[in-house]
Write a protein that holds these residues in place. Structure first.
Motif, PDB file in Angstrom:
ATOM      1  N   ASP A   1       0.804  -1.226   0.000  1.00 37.26           N
ATOM      2  CA  ASP A   1       0.000   0.000   0.000  1.00 37.26           C
ATOM      3  C   ASP A   1       0.835   1.272   0.000  1.00 37.26           C
ATOM      4  OD1 ASP A   1      -2.405  -1.314  -0.100  1.00 37.26           O
ATOM      5  OD2 ASP A   1      -2.728  -1.286   2.071  1.00 37.26           O
ATOM      6  N   GLY A   2       2.153   1.147  -0.168  1.00 41.40           N
ATOM      7  CA  GLY A   2       2.979   2.349  -0.300  1.00 41.40           C
ATOM      8  C   GLY A   2       4.222   2.405   0.550  1.00 41.40           C
ATOM      9  N   GLY A   3       4.426   1.407   1.399  1.00 42.34           N
ATOM     10  CA  GLY A   3       5.675   1.351   2.143  1.00 42.34           C
ATOM     11  C   GLY A   3       6.800   0.964   1.201  1.00 42.34           C
ATOM     12  N   VAL A   4       8.045   1.224   1.604  1.00 45.29           N
ATOM     13  CA  VAL A   4       9.186   0.859   0.761  1.00 45.29           C
ATOM     14  C   VAL A   4       9.584  -0.596   0.997  1.00 45.29           C
ATOM     15  CG1 VAL A   4      11.639   1.267   0.310  1.00 45.29           C
ATOM     16  CG2 VAL A   4      10.077   3.202   0.597  1.00 45.29           C
ATOM     17  N   LEU A   5       9.759  -0.920   2.241  1.00 41.09           N
ATOM     18  CA  LEU A   5      10.242  -2.248   2.586  1.00 41.09           C
ATOM     19  C   LEU A   5       9.830  -2.567   4.011  1.00 41.09           C
ATOM     20  CD1 LEU A   5      13.785  -3.676   1.897  1.00 41.09           C
ATOM     21  CD2 LEU A   5      12.936  -3.609   4.247  1.00 41.09           C
ATOM     22  N   GLY A   6       9.531  -3.816   4.268  1.00 42.12           N
ATOM     23  CA  GLY A   6       9.159  -4.203   5.617  1.00 42.12           C
ATOM     24  C   GLY A   6       9.553  -5.627   5.920  1.00 42.12           C
ATOM     25  N   LEU A   7       9.822  -5.878   7.183  1.00 44.96           N
ATOM     26  CA  LEU A   7      10.097  -7.234   7.632  1.00 44.96           C
ATOM     27  C   LEU A   7       8.862  -7.689   8.382  1.00 44.96           C
ATOM     28  CD1 LEU A   7      12.479  -9.304   7.686  1.00 44.96           C
ATOM     29  CD2 LEU A   7      12.888  -8.547  10.018  1.00 44.96           C
TER      30      LEU A   7
ATOM     31  N   TYR B   1       9.676  -7.890   2.658  1.00 44.94           N
ATOM     32  CA  TYR B   1       8.746  -7.501   1.589  1.00 44.94           C
ATOM     33  C   TYR B   1       9.230  -6.182   0.983  1.00 44.94           C
ATOM     34  CZ  TYR B   1       5.665 -11.004   3.653  1.00 44.94           C
ATOM     35  OH  TYR B   1       5.145 -12.176   4.136  1.00 44.94           O
ATOM     36  N   LEU B   2       9.303  -6.139  -0.326  1.00 41.51           N
ATOM     37  CA  LEU B   2       9.855  -4.965  -1.019  1.00 41.51           C
ATOM     38  C   LEU B   2       8.884  -4.426  -2.058  1.00 41.51           C
ATOM     39  CD1 LEU B   2      12.198  -3.040  -1.858  1.00 41.51           C
ATOM     40  CD2 LEU B   2      13.023  -4.905  -3.342  1.00 41.51           C
ATOM     41  N   ASN B   3       8.691  -3.102  -2.013  1.00 37.18           N
ATOM     42  CA  ASN B   3       7.904  -2.405  -3.019  1.00 37.18           C
ATOM     43  C   ASN B   3       8.898  -1.689  -3.936  1.00 37.18           C
ATOM     44  OD1 ASN B   3       6.320  -0.549  -4.489  1.00 37.18           O
ATOM     45  ND2 ASN B   3       4.784  -0.448  -2.854  1.00 37.18           N
ATOM     46  N   GLU B   4       9.293  -2.367  -5.007  1.00 40.35           N
ATOM     47  CA  GLU B   4      10.323  -1.824  -5.907  1.00 40.35           C
ATOM     48  C   GLU B   4       9.894  -0.507  -6.536  1.00 40.35           C
ATOM     49  OE1 GLU B   4      13.292  -4.875  -7.972  1.00 40.35           O
ATOM     50  OE2 GLU B   4      11.233  -5.200  -8.595  1.00 40.35           O
ATOM     51  N   ALA B   5       8.653  -0.422  -6.922  1.00 39.67           N
ATOM     52  CA  ALA B   5       8.159   0.801  -7.567  1.00 39.67           C
ATOM     53  C   ALA B   5       8.275   1.996  -6.628  1.00 39.67           C
ATOM     54  CB  ALA B   5       6.714   0.604  -8.011  1.00 39.67           C
ATOM     55  N   LYS B   6       7.945   1.793  -5.350  1.00 38.30           N
ATOM     56  CA  LYS B   6       8.021   2.894  -4.385  1.00 38.30           C
ATOM     57  C   LYS B   6       9.469   3.301  -4.131  1.00 38.30           C
ATOM     58  CE  LYS B   6       5.133   4.569  -2.727  1.00 38.30           C
ATOM     59  NZ  LYS B   6       4.401   5.808  -3.092  1.00 38.30           N
ATOM     60  N   ALA B   7      10.351   2.307  -4.033  1.00 36.91           N
ATOM     61  CA  ALA B   7      11.772   2.609  -3.831  1.00 36.91           C
ATOM     62  C   ALA B   7      12.310   3.437  -4.995  1.00 36.91           C
ATOM     63  CB  ALA B   7      12.568   1.314  -3.687  1.00 36.91           C
ATOM     64  N   LYS B   8      11.937   3.042  -6.208  1.00 36.91           N
ATOM     65  CA  LYS B   8      12.383   3.782  -7.405  1.00 36.91           C
ATOM     66  C   LYS B   8      11.805   5.189  -7.409  1.00 36.91           C
ATOM     67  CE  LYS B   8      12.559   3.373 -12.448  1.00 36.91           C
ATOM     68  NZ  LYS B   8      12.186   2.546 -13.633  1.00 36.91           N
ATOM     69  N   GLN B   9      10.531   5.320  -7.040  1.00 30.48           N
ATOM     70  CA  GLN B   9       9.866   6.622  -7.004  1.00 30.48           C
ATOM     71  C   GLN B   9      10.581   7.589  -6.056  1.00 30.48           C
ATOM     72  OE1 GLN B   9       5.687   6.434  -5.901  1.00 30.48           O
ATOM     73  NE2 GLN B   9       5.707   8.527  -5.160  1.00 30.48           N
ATOM     74  N   LEU B  10      11.072   7.050  -4.938  1.00 31.71           N
ATOM     75  CA  LEU B  10      11.739   7.883  -3.936  1.00 31.71           C
ATOM     76  C   LEU B  10      13.252   7.963  -4.147  1.00 31.71           C
ATOM     77  CD1 LEU B  10       9.808   6.730  -0.731  1.00 31.71           C
ATOM     78  CD2 LEU B  10       9.461   8.832  -2.055  1.00 31.71           C
ATOM     79  N   GLY B  11      13.733   7.336  -5.215  1.00 27.79           N
ATOM     80  CA  GLY B  11      15.163   7.401  -5.525  1.00 27.79           C
ATOM     81  C   GLY B  11      16.024   6.583  -4.578  1.00 27.79           C
ATOM     82  N   ILE B  12      15.477   5.497  -4.059  1.00 33.18           N
ATOM     83  CA  ILE B  12      16.210   4.651  -3.108  1.00 33.18           C
ATOM     84  C   ILE B  12      16.712   3.399  -3.823  1.00 33.18           C
ATOM     85  CG2 ILE B  12      16.033   3.264  -1.009  1.00 33.18           C
ATOM     86  CD1 ILE B  12      13.814   5.190  -0.102  1.00 33.18           C
ATOM     87  N   GLU B  13      18.021   3.161  -3.731  1.00 35.24           N
ATOM     88  CA  GLU B  13      18.610   1.965  -4.336  1.00 35.24           C
ATOM     89  C   GLU B  13      18.679   0.862  -3.285  1.00 35.24           C
ATOM     90  OE1 GLU B  13      22.632   0.520  -6.732  1.00 35.24           O
ATOM     91  OE2 GLU B  13      22.233   2.656  -6.423  1.00 35.24           O
ATOM     92  N   ILE B  14      18.051  -0.237  -3.560  1.00 37.66           N
ATOM     93  CA  ILE B  14      18.023  -1.354  -2.616  1.00 37.66           C
ATOM     94  C   ILE B  14      19.269  -2.219  -2.827  1.00 37.66           C
ATOM     95  CG2 ILE B  14      16.726  -3.358  -1.788  1.00 37.66           C
ATOM     96  CD1 ILE B  14      15.281  -0.691  -1.380  1.00 37.66           C
ATOM     97  N   PRO B  15      20.078  -2.441  -1.787  1.00 37.33           N
ATOM     98  CA  PRO B  15      21.273  -3.294  -1.915  1.00 37.33           C
ATOM     99  C   PRO B  15      20.926  -4.672  -2.467  1.00 37.33           C
ATOM    100  CG  PRO B  15      21.286  -2.147   0.186  1.00 37.33           C
ATOM    101  CD  PRO B  15      19.946  -1.885  -0.431  1.00 37.33           C
ATOM    102  N   LYS B  16      21.812  -5.218  -3.293  1.00 35.49           N
ATOM    103  CA  LYS B  16      21.537  -6.483  -3.983  1.00 35.49           C
ATOM    104  C   LYS B  16      21.275  -7.634  -3.014  1.00 35.49           C
ATOM    105  CE  LYS B  16      23.248  -9.508  -7.666  1.00 35.49           C
ATOM    106  NZ  LYS B  16      22.928 -10.755  -6.944  1.00 35.49           N
TER     107      LYS B  16
END
Length: 335
Positions: free
Chosen positions: A264-270, A308-323
């Protein structure tokens, strides 16, 4: 002659024994079939309608079917949904008890507390309760000691914060947003605040009373922090759209504790798999229906934390997720 009489007597005795064995075996099968065909009544009390809680219920129903309890065949489920209203919780909990359900299931802590207030005798199974001891529901997680047992949805908060630091290496100040009236959320927020400080992070906490407070409280918190952590919180979960609208405008990422909140719009959650909580709850229900005692049944931890990762939200906010994080994550972008 005497030997023949003994032989005949033995033969008669043998026939009687075998006949009795067949009779008791058939009787046992008949009783077993009667038990299988007997309708079991399960009363379920749910706090409110939300995808995460609905997934728990779905998992419960599917899990019961796997255990041999099928709706319309030998199972009747009475689902009561309070839609977040405390007075509804109380009246619905009492109704489920008075309707003579064989076993009760509480989805969330408030729902389980309501059932507990309504009966101390009928078995109650918790579905997704984070801190059952602290909530006053049971004595210990290893040995509940009363008519309540079930499944916990507790997640490793320290691991969540460590992942946040990896994702945002320049993060200095973490906001913690939660509902003041939700015991689970309060406990998790306190734990998160303590652990964040141990990791060298500053914290700013903010609470809401209900969904009407969320926009204003979130705006204030987002203006003072680099990121926002949200514990398992039903009120915030039901209004993630409002939270995200505010944080997106300020380019502040939100890290929740449930997959639905990430979607629903979070970037990442455990978080935990809500559907699996329902499946695990069904296993506990089945064990109690088959005779196990809630007093001595340890609480079940649903599963280890899932990223859990929301790739679209991370990209929207300019956040690069470590591999290394991305490779382990489950993508939950909302379609």
């Amino acid at each position: 002659m005497k030997i023949n009489k003994i032989f005949v007597a033995f033969a008669v005795l043998l026939v009687c024994v075998l006949g009795y064995g067949v009779y008791t075996h058939n009787k046992g099968n008949e009783t077993s079939k009667q038990q299988e065909n007997k309708e079991v009544k399960v009363g379920v009390l749910q706090l409110l309608s939300h995808p995460a809680l609905d997934q728990i219920y779905k998992g419960l129903e599917d899990g019961l079917a796997k255990e041999g309890y099928v709706v319309g065949k030998n199972l009747k489920i009475d689902l009561q949904n309070a839609q977040g209203d405390q007075s509804n919780l109380a009246s619905m909990g009492q109704k489920l008890v008075s309707d003579n359900n064989d076993i009760l299931v509480g989805i969330t802590t408030p729902a389980t507390l309501s059932l507990s207030n309504s009966t101390k005798d009928k078995p109650i199974i918790m579905a997704g309760i984070t801190y059952p001891v602290e909530a006053g529901l049971i004595q210990t997680e290893d040995k509940p000691g009363n008519n309540i047992t079930g499944v916990s949805d507790r997640t490793p908060i320290k691991q969540q914060l460590e992942i946040m630091k990896k994702v945002l290496p320049n993060m200095k100040k973490v906001g913690i947003l939660y509902t003041a009236s939700e015991d689970n959320a309060v406990k998790q927020a306190q734990e998160a605040e303590k652990l964040a400080k141990e990791l060298g992070l500053e914290t700013k906490t903010a609470t809401v009373a209900n969904t009407n407070d969320i926009q204003q409280v979130t705006e204030n918190l987002a203006s003072q922090t680099d990121a926002i952590f949200v514990p398992i919180d039903n009120t915030i979960a039901s209004a993630m759209a409002t939270v995200v609208k505010v944080t997106d405008a300020k380019k502040i990422p939100v890290f929740p504790s449930a997959d639905t909140m990430v979607a629903d719009g979070g970037v990442l959650g455990l978080g935990v798999d809500q559907y699996k909580i329902g499946l695990e709850t069904a296993k506990v229900v089945a064990k109690v229906l088959k005779g196990e005692d809630t007093k001595t049944m340890p609480i079940v931890l649903a599963n280890e934390g899932v990223i859990y990762l929301n790739e679209a939200k991370a990209k929207q906010l300019g956040i690069e997720i470590p591999k290394d994080i991305k490779d382990k994550a489950k993508i939950v972008d909302k379609k």
